[in-house]
Structure formats: C-alpha cells, structure tokens
Design a protein around this motif. Sequence first.
Motif: not given
Length: 506
Positions: A353-378
């Motif tokens: 019911n409650t899902c937490m989502i973090s997309i940290p490449s928004v703040w640190d682009s080095s966490l994903a290849p160029a043109g991409h985002h990294v996502v963690h949902a739990y």
Amino acid sequence: MNDVDVVVIGSGIGGLVAGALLARYGKSVVVCESHTIAGGAAHSFSRRGFHFDSGPSFYCGLSDPTSLNPLRQVLDALDESIDAVPYDPFGHYHFPDRTIPIYGSLDRYRATLAELSPEGAIEFDRLKPRLLSLYAAMQGIPTLTLRADVALIPVLLSRHLPSLLKLLPQLGAIQGSVADLMRDLRDPWLRRLIDLECFLLSGLKAEGTIAPEIAFMVGERSRSVVDYPIGGSGAIVEALVRGLRRWGGEVRLGAHVEQILLESGRAVGVRLRSGETLRASTVISNASVWDTYCHLLKPEDLPSSYRQQALQTPTIDSFMHLHLGIRAEELDALTGHHVVVHDYDSDLTAPGNTCMISIPSVWDSSLAPAGHHVVHAYTLEPYEGWSRDTAYDTRKRDRAEPLFRALERIISDVRQRVVLELIGTPLTHAHYLRRHQGTYGPAIVAKQGMFPGPKTPIAGLYRVGDSTMPGIGVPAVAASGILCANSLVQSSQTAKLVQQVLTQNQ
Ligand SMILES: Cc1cc2nc3c(=O)[nH]c(=O)nc-3n(C[C@H](O)[C@H](O)[C@H](O)COP(=O)(O)OP(=O)(O)OC[C@H]3O[C@@H](n4cnc5c(N)ncnc54)[C@H](O)[C@@H]3O)c2cc1C
C-alpha cells in the motif's frame, strides 16, 4: 594472547561506527563482514553502469557541520567527510487523489497542510511546539558524548547540567509515543501525514513510534538540511571504512562469522566460516538480535529466559524491491523522492500500500549511464510463505506490481523506459543483508518495550545496530555504535574526543 582488542561482526553502519570509533580511541579493531560489499542495509551495488542503493536514501545533515545527526558527528571524529547535495522539497507524497510536496521548513510543511485542511494547519500549530521543545531539549547534549552505562550520570551532571535540567520536564514525552503528543488533535489529514512520517522512520505508525524519533527528524529537517550523498549510500559506508582504516582498523570482506567463542562464560573471539579464529577481548555483534542469539551462540551460552525473551522480539515485515535502470529522455522535471499511498481504505502499513521511491541520479548523474536514471522502489512484504519453488518467478512479478503502479504515478510510461530490471523479494533481502527473515528490524512499540542497550549477559560480548537502542534508521544505528564504543572506554577519553571535534568545527 589476543589477535586484536575488538572484533566486530558485521559492517552495517552500526558496526562500522562502533569499530571506527574504537580504532579512533586507540584499540586494534577488525570488522568481519560476511558479504563481499560493506555496509549491510546501506550498501551500494552496481550493474551495467547503474549504481543502486540497496536500502536507505533519505538523509539529513550530512553536509552541515552544525547538524545533530550522530553519523555526521562520527565522521567529524574520524576526520572524514562526504560530499552531499542539499535539496528541497524533501519528497512528494502521492495519495490516491492528490500529490503534495513535503518541505523541510515547518512553515512550508504547514502551508502544504493548510491547502489540504485549514483545521489541520491550526492543529499543527499546537503540535509543532511540542515536537520542537523536545528537539530543543535533546539539542544540548551531543550524541557523541553519550554512553550506555552508569558512567553516563557523572558525565551529564558535570558537563551538561543546564541541558539536563531542560530535558527533565520532557521526560514524560521522551518515553511516550508520537500519538501521545497528538491525543487532542483530531484532523484526519494531520493524523495521516504524521502516521506516514512515523512509518517512514520506524516502520510503525504514530501509536508505536517513540516521540523523540519524530521530534529529532522534524527538528533536523527544519534546522539543518535534507541532503543526498554524492556516490549514494555506499559513499557513507566508504567514508566510515576509510575512517576505520585511517585509525588503524581493518575490514575483512567475505569473512562470515560462524561462531562467537566463549571461555568460562566470557566472549574471547570468533570463528570464521573459513575455519580461522580471531581472538579478542571484546566482541561486538552488528548482526540482528535473532541472528546473534540463534546462529552465533549456542542456546546454552545464554540464560534461557533471557534468550527466549530476546528471540520473541516481534519483527517488522521484510520488503519487495524494484531496482530499475530507465531511459531519462524528457524527464527534466523529475524529482528524487516519492512516497505513494495507493489506497485510503487500506492501512498505511499493509504490504504494497505504501511504496517508497528514490531516483538519486536526479542529484548525482554519475549514478547512471548518460541519458539514464537509476530507480529504487520498495514496499513492505511479509517473509512468510516465500520459497524458491516453481511459483517463485510469477509471485515475484505479481508482488512487484504495486511498485510499478506507484512508479507510474511519477513517470507514466516507466515500463517502456526500463533497460535494466531487478526484482528483490524478502528472500533476496534476507540473503544479501544476512538478516533474519529479511526484517526491517524489531517492531518494538513505544511504551510496550524498549530497545535494549549494547550490553549482553555474556562478559565481553556487546551488540550494536538496529536491534539495539535507539532503534532503526541510519542516524539511530550510528548512535548505537557511539553508545557501544563510548561504553568501552573511559569517559575522559570521550570528553577529549568531543573537545577535539568541537575545536575543529569552530
Ligand atoms: C529498504 C530500506 C530502506 C531504508 N531507508 C532508510 C532511509 O531512507 N533512511 C534511514 O535513515 N534509514 C533507512 N533504512 C534503515 C537503515 O538502513 C537501517 O536501520 C540501518 O542501515 C541498519 O544498520 P545496522 O547497523 O543495524 O546493520 P545492518 O545494515 O543490518 O548490517 C549488519 C551487517 O552484519 C553482517 N553480518 C550479519 N551476520 C554476519 C556474520 N555472521 N558474519 C559476518 N557478518 C555478518 C551483514 O552482512 C550486514 O552487513 C532503510 C532500510 C531498508 C532495508
């Protein structure tokens, strides 16, 4: 003959903090970590150029020297620092019929609430001073000075008397729940938001969460900064490992401890799965209470009533995880933190019911290849019923569905953007984090129980981490490491260290 002064079992944040501080105090320390990556719940891992946080991603005060975050105080004590990006709003909370921004500043928090419910904002004006006075009372005594034995009393009386006097009128609130602070507040929106804040921190709602935990979070968010570490949660782990090594300590990865060794009822070291033994005058277990007492000790090593009671500690559920690499085109307005509540009629704590989502490449682009985002949902998921049988893959996809639906609230075409998909179940969580049933931690409800301190009935054996005081969460387990380390040295050594940190921060 001991090989070292201290062996720490596990390199979670609690174990690393305890180990690194003891090294800072001059002890010889070895941290034995079962996994090949340090950090426990806070470790980062990489796949095909995407760098994922396995767990925590909501932080505050990392880049603020005045922060009361115990982790920040430890990094200062170790002469370590991490780069972190401050950001606001802290996150967006998505309810079935609306999305609201949540800001660190309490005035902006109130303004958001006022749009939902003017009555809620008025009631918030009554709650805010209760939380802030509790925070103010805690502010005067830095966590780095604390210890978990009777030697704390002279420390408080001699060095922190004014702050102690400020704290005394708050004793009732300190021991109470967040719900106690809200007994006269009725507004459903205010109650829903505070329940959600509590759940995000402790895994329990306001009734079960201790008041100081929320007071600390609210106070820090508004007084200090909300920030994200460059390099992800692994950067925090690396800083602690660097700090440990800088002061002469050692971390051994892939070093699973099989047994805590006792002689005449006293802990004298550990035996690793490799067969190697390490002798030490002090053993500190960062494994959970269940893992320590079930797997690392024999039943007869502990008084049976103590063991039984400890093992009866209730657990919070485990998790479903979704780690994604996604294409980032036309997502320029994307923000990093989201909490999605799917259904008002289900409990906030109901699995999915409650899902937490973090997309940290928004703040640190080095966490994903160029043109991409990294996502963690739990989201929470019970451990019971999971097995690697023929239905495992289907069940895994099915139980990840609430996470995909939550992500669609933020990125409507997220499924078409996926270039890398990893789904984790409670079995994955239990395996990689070496945790009993993959639990988030103990479900110790405010006023019904207290997290135990670092001492155990076995001489020379101590515990740190989220099944000890003060509880779950990165700041809390850092505090547990401080309490444990300080209890193993003279209070004069701690006073000297605190003084050095204060001088260096001036
Ligand atoms: C999905 C998720 C999201 C979270 N989000 C946040 C957040 O945003 N903010 C926040 O503040 N907190 C968050 N938390 C909570 C926080 O991450 C944890 O409370 C904290 O990191 C736990 O630290 P710990 O010291 O108790 O040890 P753990 O992280 O449990 O580490 C224990 C270590 O001991 C090792 N170990 C166990 N047994 C052995 C053995 N026999 N031999 C050798 N090593 C062993 C394990 O491998 C592990 O590395 C989150 C947790 C999870 C799971």
